[in-house]
Design a protein around this motif. Sequence first.
Motif, PDB file in Angstrom:
ATOM      1  N   LEU A 177       3.806   1.370 -43.223  1.00 36.54           N
ATOM      2  CA  LEU A 177       4.587   0.129 -43.283  1.00 36.54           C
ATOM      3  C   LEU A 177       3.884  -0.927 -44.132  1.00 36.54           C
ATOM      4  O   LEU A 177       4.516  -1.689 -44.851  1.00 36.54           O
ATOM      5  CB  LEU A 177       4.850  -0.387 -41.862  1.00 36.54           C
ATOM      6  N   ALA A 178       2.545  -0.934 -44.075  1.00 38.20           N
ATOM      7  CA  ALA A 178       1.800  -1.903 -44.903  1.00 38.20           C
ATOM      8  C   ALA A 178       2.092  -1.644 -46.376  1.00 38.20           C
ATOM      9  O   ALA A 178       2.337  -2.557 -47.158  1.00 38.20           O
ATOM     10  CB  ALA A 178       0.306  -1.783 -44.606  1.00 38.20           C
ATOM     11  N   LYS A 179       2.149  -0.353 -46.759  1.00 37.57           N
ATOM     12  CA  LYS A 179       2.442   0.023 -48.149  1.00 37.57           C
ATOM     13  C   LYS A 179       3.860  -0.447 -48.532  1.00 37.57           C
ATOM     14  O   LYS A 179       4.150  -0.753 -49.687  1.00 37.57           O
ATOM     15  CB  LYS A 179       2.379   1.551 -48.295  1.00 37.57           C
ATOM     16  N   LEU A 180       4.742  -0.503 -47.532  1.00 41.23           N
ATOM     17  CA  LEU A 180       6.131  -0.920 -47.792  1.00 41.23           C
ATOM     18  C   LEU A 180       6.287  -2.436 -47.640  1.00 41.23           C
ATOM     19  O   LEU A 180       7.387  -2.960 -47.595  1.00 41.23           O
ATOM     20  CB  LEU A 180       7.093  -0.202 -46.815  1.00 41.23           C
ATOM     21  N   ASN A 181       5.122  -3.123 -47.515  1.00 40.84           N
ATOM     22  CA  ASN A 181       5.124  -4.595 -47.376  1.00 40.84           C
ATOM     23  C   ASN A 181       5.897  -5.108 -46.167  1.00 40.84           C
ATOM     24  O   ASN A 181       6.574  -6.127 -46.260  1.00 40.84           O
ATOM     25  CB  ASN A 181       5.698  -5.253 -48.653  1.00 40.84           C
ATOM     26  N   VAL A 182       5.836  -4.390 -45.065  1.00 38.36           N
ATOM     27  CA  VAL A 182       6.496  -4.893 -43.847  1.00 38.36           C
ATOM     28  C   VAL A 182       5.478  -5.037 -42.716  1.00 38.36           C
ATOM     29  O   VAL A 182       5.747  -4.749 -41.560  1.00 38.36           O
ATOM     30  CB  VAL A 182       7.691  -4.001 -43.401  1.00 38.36           C
ATOM     31  N   LYS A 183       4.253  -5.494 -43.095  1.00 39.05           N
ATOM     32  CA  LYS A 183       3.215  -5.659 -42.058  1.00 39.05           C
ATOM     33  C   LYS A 183       3.682  -6.618 -40.961  1.00 39.05           C
ATOM     34  O   LYS A 183       3.319  -6.476 -39.800  1.00 39.05           O
ATOM     35  CB  LYS A 183       1.921  -6.196 -42.690  1.00 39.05           C
ATOM     36  N   LYS A 184       4.558  -7.572 -41.344  1.00 37.53           N
ATOM     37  CA  LYS A 184       4.986  -8.563 -40.331  1.00 37.53           C
ATOM     38  C   LYS A 184       5.751  -7.884 -39.188  1.00 37.53           C
ATOM     39  O   LYS A 184       5.743  -8.319 -38.048  1.00 37.53           O
ATOM     40  CB  LYS A 184       5.822  -9.688 -40.957  1.00 37.53           C
ATOM     41  N   ASP A 185       6.393  -6.742 -39.510  1.00 40.83           N
ATOM     42  CA  ASP A 185       7.098  -6.000 -38.451  1.00 40.83           C
ATOM     43  C   ASP A 185       6.108  -5.496 -37.402  1.00 40.83           C
ATOM     44  O   ASP A 185       6.411  -5.463 -36.206  1.00 40.83           O
ATOM     45  CB  ASP A 185       7.844  -4.796 -39.041  1.00 40.83           C
ATOM     46  N   ILE A 186       4.932  -5.118 -37.864  1.00 41.47           N
ATOM     47  CA  ILE A 186       3.935  -4.564 -36.929  1.00 41.47           C
ATOM     48  C   ILE A 186       3.510  -5.647 -35.935  1.00 41.47           C
ATOM     49  O   ILE A 186       3.543  -5.439 -34.724  1.00 41.47           O
ATOM     50  CB  ILE A 186       2.708  -4.016 -37.686  1.00 41.47           C
ATOM     51  N   SER A 187       3.160  -6.835 -36.462  1.00 36.09           N
ATOM     52  CA  SER A 187       2.713  -7.908 -35.550  1.00 36.09           C
ATOM     53  C   SER A 187       3.823  -8.280 -34.581  1.00 36.09           C
ATOM     54  O   SER A 187       3.573  -8.562 -33.414  1.00 36.09           O
ATOM     55  CB  SER A 187       2.317  -9.166 -36.325  1.00 36.09           C
ATOM     56  N   TYR A 188       5.069  -8.245 -35.067  1.00 36.29           N
ATOM     57  CA  TYR A 188       6.192  -8.591 -34.173  1.00 36.29           C
ATOM     58  C   TYR A 188       6.355  -7.536 -33.076  1.00 36.29           C
ATOM     59  O   TYR A 188       6.483  -7.850 -31.904  1.00 36.29           O
ATOM     60  CB  TYR A 188       7.481  -8.693 -35.006  1.00 36.29           C
ATOM     61  N   CYS A 189       6.293  -6.260 -33.473  1.00 37.68           N
ATOM     62  CA  CYS A 189       6.613  -5.162 -32.530  1.00 37.68           C
ATOM     63  C   CYS A 189       5.557  -4.971 -31.444  1.00 37.68           C
ATOM     64  O   CYS A 189       5.812  -4.297 -30.449  1.00 37.68           O
ATOM     65  CB  CYS A 189       6.793  -3.864 -33.299  1.00 37.68           C
ATOM     66  N   ILE A 190       4.365  -5.550 -31.616  1.00 33.46           N
ATOM     67  CA  ILE A 190       3.345  -5.331 -30.573  1.00 33.46           C
ATOM     68  C   ILE A 190       3.283  -6.479 -29.563  1.00 33.46           C
ATOM     69  O   ILE A 190       2.469  -6.464 -28.646  1.00 33.46           O
ATOM     70  CB  ILE A 190       1.948  -5.096 -31.179  1.00 33.46           C
ATOM     71  N   GLN A 191       4.191  -7.466 -29.720  1.00 37.40           N
ATOM     72  CA  GLN A 191       4.235  -8.561 -28.704  1.00 37.40           C
ATOM     73  C   GLN A 191       4.733  -7.985 -27.382  1.00 37.40           C
ATOM     74  O   GLN A 191       5.664  -7.166 -27.381  1.00 37.40           O
ATOM     75  CB  GLN A 191       5.211  -9.641 -29.166  1.00 37.40           C
ATOM     76  N   GLU A 192       4.151  -8.429 -26.282  1.00 32.42           N
ATOM     77  CA  GLU A 192       4.545  -7.859 -24.986  1.00 32.42           C
ATOM     78  C   GLU A 192       5.537  -8.754 -24.235  1.00 32.42           C
ATOM     79  O   GLU A 192       5.362  -9.957 -24.133  1.00 32.42           O
ATOM     80  CB  GLU A 192       3.300  -7.632 -24.103  1.00 32.42           C
ATOM     81  N   SER A 193       6.589  -8.102 -23.709  1.00 30.44           N
ATOM     82  CA  SER A 193       7.504  -8.714 -22.727  1.00 30.44           C
ATOM     83  C   SER A 193       8.071 -10.048 -23.159  1.00 30.44           C
ATOM     84  O   SER A 193       8.037 -11.035 -22.423  1.00 30.44           O
ATOM     85  CB  SER A 193       6.748  -8.861 -21.383  1.00 30.44           C
TER      86      SER A 193
END
Length: 230
Positions: free
Chosen positions: A196-212
């Motif tokens: 995903l970092a290669k696809l320039n969507v690192k922001k998705d990763i930070s969003y998806c690991i937020q809890e509850s």
Amino acid sequence: CLTPDLLHQYELENKIVVVVDILRATSCMVSGLANGVKEIVPVATLEECKALQETGYLAAAERNGSKAEGFDMGNSPFEYMDEKVQGKKVAVTTTNGTLAISKSLKAKEVLIGAFLNLEAVTNYLKNKEEDIIVLCAGWKGKFNLEDTLFAGALCHQLKSDFQFACDAPLAAEAMYLTARKDMIKYMEDSSHAKRLAKLNVKKDISYCIQESIYDVVPYLSGKALVALTT
Ligand code: MLT
């Protein structure tokens, strides 16, 4: 805590399956249903998704992390929070997550889990009598880190209510308890985070690991995922 290729060993009829694909299918489904999407129909193939698009569904299609040509949306959770999806029915197909759902259809209940609705899924399952299978979508039939970290988080929340059927939940829980100290750091070497970092969507990763952050539990009713609010 299984990957889809191991699911055939289990009788699903009386079990509850929690499907997880943290990056990003189930994070998208939770985000969409928490932000006004009316229903989400997961399908395994691009052809099925195209057919639903032709009947008026918004169609989201991802392959290998990128939006598939000719569809309305890709598989970023931020697309599922856009005003264009408010009140709409969305058909979705992704590389792994929707395939995992399609293999779970014989289960008594199919739920969608993500870090984003961890507490809601925990509360929904806490008093259930049925066996629970956490189905980690993985990547093309292989193990991945992030889905197992979620499995570990859920097992950690439910360990006083259920007995673990094998050591996989123990291992997943141990990984999660280490990772949660700095999840981004722990996941930075994972294959999908790199992809995903290669696809320039690192922001998705930070969003998806937020809890509850959402209290919805997407629940398969017929062919569609709808939001159960706990
Ligand atoms: C999947 O279903 O395999 C993932 O969600 C892929 C992605 O969106 O990057």
